[in-house]
Design a protein around this motif. Sequence first.
Motif, mmCIF file in Angstrom:
data_model
loop_
_atom_site.group_PDB
_atom_site.id
_atom_site.type_symbol
_atom_site.label_atom_id
_atom_site.label_comp_id
_atom_site.label_asym_id
_atom_site.label_seq_id
_atom_site.Cartn_x
_atom_site.Cartn_y
_atom_site.Cartn_z
ATOM 1 N N LEU A 158 0.839 -1.198 0.000
ATOM 2 C CA LEU A 158 0.000 0.000 0.000
ATOM 3 C C LEU A 158 0.873 1.246 0.000
ATOM 4 O O LEU A 158 1.638 1.487 0.938
ATOM 5 N N THR A 159 0.768 2.043 -1.056
ATOM 6 C CA THR A 159 1.582 3.249 -1.186
ATOM 7 C C THR A 159 0.751 4.524 -1.099
ATOM 8 O O THR A 159 1.303 5.613 -0.989
ATOM 9 N N SER A 160 -0.575 4.394 -1.156
ATOM 10 C CA SER A 160 -1.434 5.576 -1.188
ATOM 11 C C SER A 160 -2.727 5.322 -0.407
ATOM 12 O O SER A 160 -3.260 4.210 -0.412
ATOM 13 N N THR A 180 4.273 6.144 2.326
ATOM 14 C CA THR A 180 5.144 7.298 2.575
ATOM 15 C C THR A 180 4.360 8.573 2.864
ATOM 16 O O THR A 180 4.924 9.561 3.312
ATOM 17 N N SER A 181 3.048 8.557 2.601
ATOM 18 C CA SER A 181 2.241 9.775 2.725
ATOM 19 C C SER A 181 0.827 9.423 3.192
ATOM 20 O O SER A 181 0.324 8.337 2.906
ATOM 21 N N LEU A 182 0.202 10.380 3.872
ATOM 22 C CA LEU A 182 -1.187 10.212 4.308
ATOM 23 C C LEU A 182 -2.149 11.004 3.425
ATOM 24 O O LEU A 182 -3.333 11.124 3.750
ATOM 25 N N VAL A 183 -1.641 11.530 2.332
ATOM 26 C CA VAL A 183 -2.484 12.270 1.390
ATOM 27 C C VAL A 183 -3.616 11.359 0.921
ATOM 28 O O VAL A 183 -3.396 10.207 0.555
ATOM 29 N N GLY A 184 -4.821 11.899 0.934
ATOM 30 C CA GLY A 184 -5.996 11.114 0.582
ATOM 31 C C GLY A 184 -7.016 11.096 1.699
ATOM 32 O O GLY A 184 -8.163 10.707 1.500
ATOM 33 N N LEU A 185 -6.599 11.554 2.886
ATOM 34 C CA LEU A 185 -7.499 11.543 4.041
ATOM 35 C C LEU A 185 -8.103 12.902 4.362
ATOM 36 O O LEU A 185 -8.932 13.005 5.262
ATOM 37 N N SER A 186 -7.690 13.938 3.664
ATOM 38 C CA SER A 186 -8.080 15.300 4.051
ATOM 39 C C SER A 186 -9.595 15.515 4.044
ATOM 40 O O SER A 186 -10.116 16.321 4.812
ATOM 41 N N LYS A 187 -10.310 14.802 3.190
ATOM 42 C CA LYS A 187 -11.759 14.979 3.103
ATOM 43 C C LYS A 187 -12.522 13.929 3.897
ATOM 44 O O LYS A 187 -13.758 13.870 3.834
ATOM 45 N N SER A 188 -11.802 13.106 4.636
ATOM 46 C CA SER A 188 -12.446 12.055 5.424
ATOM 47 C C SER A 188 -12.877 12.595 6.787
ATOM 48 O O SER A 188 -12.147 13.350 7.420
ATOM 49 N N ASN A 200 6.928 2.519 8.678
ATOM 50 C CA ASN A 200 8.332 2.936 8.831
ATOM 51 C C ASN A 200 8.893 3.742 7.665
ATOM 52 O O ASN A 200 10.016 4.228 7.754
ATOM 53 N N LYS A 201 8.131 3.903 6.570
ATOM 54 C CA LYS A 201 8.586 4.767 5.476
ATOM 55 C C LYS A 201 7.837 6.089 5.428
ATOM 56 O O LYS A 201 8.092 6.921 4.551
ATOM 57 N N LEU A 202 6.946 6.291 6.366
ATOM 58 C CA LEU A 202 6.159 7.526 6.400
ATOM 59 C C LEU A 202 7.066 8.709 6.697
ATOM 60 O O LEU A 202 7.805 8.703 7.679
ATOM 61 N N THR A 203 7.024 9.728 5.834
ATOM 62 C CA THR A 203 7.903 10.891 5.989
ATOM 63 C C THR A 203 7.166 12.153 6.399
ATOM 64 O O THR A 203 7.793 13.143 6.775
ATOM 65 N N SER A 204 5.824 12.143 6.325
ATOM 66 C CA SER A 204 5.068 13.363 6.611
ATOM 67 C C SER A 204 3.668 13.022 7.091
ATOM 68 O O SER A 204 3.096 11.992 6.703
ATOM 69 N N LEU A 205 3.106 13.921 7.916
ATOM 70 C CA LEU A 205 1.722 13.783 8.364
ATOM 71 C C LEU A 205 0.773 14.652 7.543
ATOM 72 O O LEU A 205 -0.419 14.739 7.847
ATOM 73 N N ASN A 220 6.590 4.703 16.252
ATOM 74 C CA ASN A 220 7.419 3.778 15.457
ATOM 75 C C ASN A 220 7.380 4.107 13.963
ATOM 76 O O ASN A 220 7.233 3.221 13.115
ATOM 77 N N CYS A 221 7.501 5.390 13.665
ATOM 78 C CA CYS A 221 7.622 5.853 12.274
ATOM 79 C C CYS A 221 8.982 6.548 12.175
ATOM 80 O O CYS A 221 9.069 7.782 12.290
ATOM 81 N N PRO A 222 10.067 5.794 11.998
ATOM 82 C CA PRO A 222 11.415 6.346 12.134
ATOM 83 C C PRO A 222 11.788 7.406 11.108
ATOM 84 O O PRO A 222 12.690 8.206 11.346
#
Length: 256
Positions: A158-160, A180-188, A200-205, A220-222
Amino acid sequence: MKTLNENIFHQYNKWKRGYERKENSLIIRLNNFLSNNKENRNADMYHISKDGKHIDCDESVEITDSDLIDGKLPFPFGIVYGDFNCSECDDLTSLEGAPKEVSGYFYIFLCSKLTTLEGAPEKVGKNFFCGSCSKLTSLVGAPEKVGEDFSCTHSPSLTSLEGAPKHTKSFICENCTSLTSLVGLSKSKIEESFSCTGCNKLTSLEGLPEKINGDFRCENCPNLTSLEGLPKYIGGSLYVDERFKGLIPDGTFVLS
């Protein structure tokens, strides 16, 4: 030359024959489905919908690999007034024919060949679980509304989060190691809690909705370098790694 009435009658008979073929095909598929694992299937629970295109079910449905036809569900479902479970179906490649609406839970975890949620129900009354689907790459096709929890945990491809439900109580995307990103949740609209712990590859909130009414977890998101992008309002507790303690961005309210 046929009169107008004759033409109408001819067209009606043509439509009726086509309708009957579709209905008979549904009956055949349903009977085959019911004959498989007879002990756990009550024929009285299943009904052909009024439009003759779907099968409705009064209670819960469980699908196994032996029910599938070329990796797809045995026939199109309409409304299931219970749970719908096709977990651990190693041969499932598509949700084509999945119910339009499920009153209870919808389970499709551990479906190793499933790559998309296209065809999933539009509405699920309780929880939607699509975790541990090793080839799932996005949430496009997910229900618009989930009555309780939406969970896509342990989905390594899962990448998106594009396609995420517009409304759910809790959203859980823990241990998605390629995200790597949480983009896609803004309208939820997330009524209660959110967790992306173990990504562990998440770089931004960035990309989150402005409000989470319950707890927020991102431990645990290094590769996460800051808490910028946090919702403006968190109605529960904030769980983060030790290095982020005291670094809540200005303008963010955390209840506890």
